[in-house]
Motif scaffolding. Structure first.
Motif, mmCIF file in Angstrom:
data_model
loop_
_atom_site.group_PDB
_atom_site.id
_atom_site.type_symbol
_atom_site.label_atom_id
_atom_site.label_comp_id
_atom_site.label_asym_id
_atom_site.label_seq_id
_atom_site.Cartn_x
_atom_site.Cartn_y
_atom_site.Cartn_z
ATOM 1 N N UNK A 1 0.858 -1.184 0.000
ATOM 2 C CA UNK A 1 0.000 0.000 0.000
ATOM 3 C C UNK A 1 0.894 1.234 0.000
ATOM 4 N N UNK A 2 0.808 2.043 -1.057
ATOM 5 C CA UNK A 2 1.632 3.239 -1.170
ATOM 6 C C UNK A 2 0.816 4.463 -1.512
ATOM 7 N N UNK A 3 1.488 5.577 -1.614
ATOM 8 C CA UNK A 3 0.811 6.842 -1.875
ATOM 9 C C UNK A 3 0.243 6.900 -3.282
ATOM 10 N N UNK A 4 0.971 6.356 -4.261
ATOM 11 C CA UNK A 4 0.543 6.441 -5.656
ATOM 12 C C UNK A 4 0.226 5.080 -6.262
ATOM 13 N N UNK A 5 0.132 4.048 -5.459
ATOM 14 C CA UNK A 5 -0.174 2.737 -6.011
ATOM 15 C C UNK A 5 -0.302 1.690 -4.925
ATOM 16 N N UNK A 6 -0.750 0.496 -5.327
ATOM 17 C CA UNK A 6 -0.958 -0.591 -4.374
ATOM 18 C C UNK A 6 -0.884 -1.924 -5.100
ATOM 19 N N UNK A 7 -0.646 -2.967 -4.322
ATOM 20 C CA UNK A 7 -0.695 -4.349 -4.804
ATOM 21 C C UNK A 7 -1.634 -5.087 -3.862
ATOM 22 N N UNK A 8 -2.777 -5.513 -4.366
ATOM 23 C CA UNK A 8 -3.814 -6.087 -3.515
ATOM 24 C C UNK A 8 -4.320 -7.398 -4.094
ATOM 25 N N UNK A 9 -4.753 -8.276 -3.192
ATOM 26 C CA UNK A 9 -5.366 -9.551 -3.545
ATOM 27 C C UNK A 9 -6.662 -9.693 -2.742
#
Length: 407
Positions: A122-130
């Motif tokens: 989880x970041x300010x300009x993007x994310x990796x989620x499942x």
């Protein structure tokens, strides 16, 4: 208005994690159940399950063109890592399924891909989620949806040759202020390895040579760099996660760090395999020179998930192995050695009595050596030690002593 008789619609993972999302790695099996509780009997068309995983980036940049004209540029991109669909319940031959009032459970299970996943982020300009999403289709009703997220952590083993290699560097600069040379400042730094895990301590070996006529202050930082890539444009966000400040180095003086420790806080692992999101770490050793820019040296770090093995690796540096082995020895050797166990506690009375019996004497010695040598060793395996006594059981006679003296 259509009456909705669904009292509960939830996804429950088969995991011990209750208050937080469950954690998986590539190749693991994700299992659980979809819980559906109805107030009254209801007709159902289908119940479908969809497992998804995406890396997404998005940011907006506003640019001005002249005094009054401005435009906004959007940057976005995504990478799909997981897409699996499963039907948990389907009407047969076009006929609807009638579910009675009460609680119904629909189990599910699927395996994650072996090599294509990356760690959740989880970041300010993007994310990796499942996540896992369930959809309930009923006639004359809107589709009811429920989604539950889960976490993926890809293992990074720091016990590899590339991550166990020492990192070192040297840098110097001529300090200037108002076109005046203040002198040269030199910096040399080294760490035992490249790979670490959160909670570890990094010993820093450094030397600061101050040839100026002003005092300088050595410092060290652990920096996290989040990189987001979309449409050929890169956006970065840097943050300092740990700091270390040393004593001031006087004019024309030299200072040495013999393993000054900086502790790694609880941070996420490095992400190096994603095309649009990267998370990298560096150890920055620098010198603050008053009146001019600082001298800075960066050493790359990799935050792993599998810690260093107790005995280290053959490819690691000698100092790293030495420190690790010393720590292991401190933990392994007690302050006061324990006494050896009693013979009776190891060998039972039956074994002692059986082994105390004299071996059978063979009349024919020609075949004695034909038996396995291990058989002779076994005969003396459980022999008890001789009893201790302060009185010599075989005292020497005066004649024997006189004969020994004349020899």
């Amino acid at each position: 208005m259509i009456f909705d008789n669904v009292k509960k619609f939830d996804i429950v993972f088969d995991s011990t994690e209750v208050d937080s999302p469950p954690v998986f790695s590539s190749g693991d099996v994700v299992s659980g159940k979809v819980v559906l509780e109805l107030g009254t009997a209801s007709k159902v068309e289908s119940l479908k399950l969809h497992a998804e995983g995406f890396a997404k980036v998005h940011w907006t940049e506003s640019r001005s063109a002249g005094s009054s004209t401005a435009y906004t540029q959007n940057y976005c991109d995504e990478v799909e890592y997981l897409d699996r669909r499963e039907t948990l319940m389907q009407a047969d031959n076009g006929e609807l399924t009638v579910l009675q009032a009460g609680k119904h459970e629909f189990p599910f299970s699927f395996q994650l891909p072996e090599e294509t996943l990356v760690t959740s982020f989880e970041g300010k300009h993007g994310s990796i989620r499942y996540w896992v999403k369930a959809k309930l289709h009923r006639p004359w009703n809107t589709v009811k949806k429920i989604k539950k997220e889960f976490t993926v952590i890809e293992p990074i083993d720091i016990n590899t040759p590339s991550l166990l290699a020492s990192q070192a560097g040297t840098k110097d600069k001529m300090a200037r202020m108002w076109y005046r040379n203040l002198g040269q400042v030199s910096l040399t730094a080294k760490i035992d390895r490249k790979g670490y895990t959160p909670g570890e301590v990094i010993p820093i070996f450094a030397e600061f040579d101050n040839s100026t006529h002003r005092s300088v202050v050595p410092k060290a930082y652990i920096t996290q760099t989040q990189t987001f890539i979309a449409r050929g444009t890169m956006k970065q966000k840097k943050s300092i996660v740990a700091t270390l400040s040393g004593d001031a180095v006087g004019a024309r003086k030299r200072e040495t760090w013999h393993g000054r420790a900086i502790k790694i806080p609880p941070v996420g692992p490095s992400i190096l395999q994603c095309r649009i999101i990267r998370v990298e770490y560096t150890l920055r050793v620098c010198v603050d020179v008053p009146g001019t820019s600082k001298l800075s040296l960066e050493l790359p770090l990799v935050m792993g998930t599998i810690p260093l093995h107790p005995f280290g690796s053959r490819t690691s540096s000698v100092s790293s192995q030495y420190s690790v082995n010393l720590e292991w020895l401190r933990m392994a050797i007690p302050e006061q050695p324990e006494p050896p166990p009693d013979y009776c506690a190891i060998v039972s009375d039956e074994e002692a009595e059986r082994n105390m019996s004299p071996p059978l004497i063979e009349e024919d010695f020609t075949g004695v050596l034909q038996r396995p040598f291990f058989a002779y060793v076994q005969e003396f395996r459980y022999r008890p030690p001789p009893f201790y006594s302060e009185v010599d059981p075989h005292p020497q006679t005066p004649n024997m002593r006189r004969r020994c003296m004349t020899c």
